[in-house]
Enzyme design. Structure first.
Site, short mmCIF file in Angstrom:
data_model
loop_
_atom_site.label_atom_id
_atom_site.label_comp_id
_atom_site.label_asym_id
_atom_site.label_seq_id
_atom_site.Cartn_x
_atom_site.Cartn_y
_atom_site.Cartn_z
N MET A 110 10.72 -6.33 4.77
CA MET A 110 10.86 -6.89 6.11
C MET A 110 12.18 -7.62 6.33
O MET A 110 12.22 -8.63 7.02
CB MET A 110 9.66 -7.81 6.40
N ARG A 111 13.24 -7.11 5.74
CA ARG A 111 14.57 -7.70 5.95
C ARG A 111 15.50 -6.61 6.41
O ARG A 111 15.37 -5.46 5.98
CB ARG A 111 15.16 -8.25 4.66
N SER A 152 0.83 -1.21 0.00
CA SER A 152 0.00 0.00 0.00
C SER A 152 0.87 1.26 0.00
O SER A 152 0.49 2.28 -0.59
CB SER A 152 -0.97 -0.01 1.18
N LEU A 196 18.92 -5.08 5.89
CA LEU A 196 19.95 -5.10 4.86
C LEU A 196 21.34 -5.04 5.49
O LEU A 196 21.54 -4.40 6.52
CB LEU A 196 19.76 -3.91 3.91
N ASN A 239 13.48 4.48 4.71
CA ASN A 239 12.60 3.44 5.23
C ASN A 239 11.41 4.10 5.90
O ASN A 239 11.52 5.19 6.47
CB ASN A 239 13.38 2.62 6.27
N HIS A 285 8.87 3.42 8.97
CA HIS A 285 8.74 2.56 10.15
C HIS A 285 7.47 2.97 10.90
O HIS A 285 7.26 4.16 11.16
CB HIS A 285 9.97 2.72 11.05
N GLU A 303 1.09 7.05 6.91
CA GLU A 303 2.29 6.59 6.19
C GLU A 303 2.16 6.95 4.71
O GLU A 303 3.12 7.39 4.08
CB GLU A 303 2.46 5.07 6.32
N LEU A 308 19.83 -0.40 13.10
CA LEU A 308 18.43 -0.66 12.73
C LEU A 308 17.46 0.39 13.30
O LEU A 308 17.45 0.66 14.50
CB LEU A 308 18.04 -2.05 13.26
N ASP A 309 16.65 0.96 12.40
CA ASP A 309 15.59 1.92 12.78
C ASP A 309 16.13 3.14 13.55
O ASP A 309 15.44 3.70 14.40
CB ASP A 309 14.48 1.23 13.60
C1 GRF Z 1 3.80 -0.55 6.91
O1 GRF Z 1 3.10 -0.38 8.10
C2 GRF Z 1 5.24 -0.18 7.10
O2 GRF Z 1 5.42 0.90 7.95
C3 GRF Z 1 5.79 -1.42 7.71
O3 GRF Z 1 5.17 -2.47 7.02
C4 GRF Z 1 3.91 -2.01 6.53
C5 GRF Z 1 3.91 -2.21 5.05
O4 GRF Z 1 2.66 -2.01 4.49
N1 GRF Z 1 7.23 -1.45 7.69
P1 GRF Z 1 2.47 -1.98 2.92
O5 GRF Z 1 3.12 -3.24 2.36
O6 GRF Z 1 3.13 -0.74 2.39
O7 GRF Z 1 1.00 -1.98 2.70
#
Ligand code: GRF
Length: 217
Positions: free
Chosen positions: A90-91, A13, A93, A107, A109, A174, A144-145
């Site tokens: 979700m990795r 999304s 790097l 990124n 978060h 977001e 990280l983050d």
């Molecule tokens: C989002 O909440 C993002 O912040 C997190 O994973 C989710 C990804 O959502 N890291 P999408 O795949 O962009 O819908």
């Protein structure tokens, strides 16, 4: 014009939000590729439907993380990426890749960093009893983050919120802050702090207030 590559693991999304922004005439940059680390990521369709080339580099096909990262790097090179966006990738790097794209890699978060780095941010926010939660767009560094913050959104926590209802309100923000931050980076307007590590980033023509989105419902 910057060449933007978006990396995803899931729904896509945020990728969709970036593509929507990129389709506006005044944007001036091109999303040239999507990289997914799972062949079943629903976001692959989001990229494909927009006519963007999607490279799938499935993590599970690799015994060694170094080989996986080598192929990710090759795809980024093939796309000639100027800017790389981790949008639900979700990795973690490796340092080499992060260093190579230093200052060009960002990124999103789902928390108000530095609170709640890592996973399950919405559940942890509710457990901690915070009254505000949100999302952060930051440059990626080997820690990280913890990279320099470009934009944040603030979302009030409501009584009765579940991780799911809270996540949905944060996600809505977001989709607004990520495309903006991507365009600032692609425009070359971001000046890193003079000292390494986290510090205040300056963005040409963008006030601190414009980097903050406050959701009031
Ligand atoms: C989002 O909440 C993002 O912040 C997190 O994973 C989710 C990804 O959502 N890291 P999408 O795949 O962009 O819908």
């Amino acid at each position: 014009m910057s060449r933007i590559v978006v990396m995803i693991s899931g729904r896509g999304s945020n990728l969709h939000a970036i593509l929507l922004a990129a389709s506006q005439e005044h944007w001036g940059h091109a999303v040239v590729g999507v990289i997914a680390d799972r062949e079943d990521a629903p976001g692959i369709r989001v990229g494909a439907q927009a006519g963007i080339e999607v490279a799938v580099v499935p993590r599970r096909d690799y015994a060694e993380v170094a080989d996986f990262e080598r192929d990710l790097s090759r795809q980024l090179e093939r796309f000639e990426a100027d800017v790389v966006v981790l949008a639900g990738f979700m990795r973690i790097l490796g340092d080499q890749l992060v260093t190579h794209y230093s200052g060009r890699l960002l990124n999103i978060h789902p928390s108000l960093l530095p609170a709640f780095p890592g996973l399950h941010t919405h559940r942890r926010a509710l457990e901690a009893g915070v009254l505000v939660h949100g999302a952060t767009v930051h440059l990626v560094t080997p820690a990280l983050d913890h990279g320099p913050i470009l934009a944040q959104s603030v979302v009030p926590v409501r009584s009765g919120d579940t991780p799911e209802t809270l996540a949905a309100r944060v996600l809505e923000t977001e989709h607004r802050i990520l495309p903006r931050a991507v365009s600032w980076l692609a425009d070359g307007r971001i000046h890193l702090p003079t000292h390494p590590g986290v510090g205040h980033v300056e963005i040409d023509g963008v006030s601190a207030r414009e980097r903050l989105l406050i959701l009031d419902h």
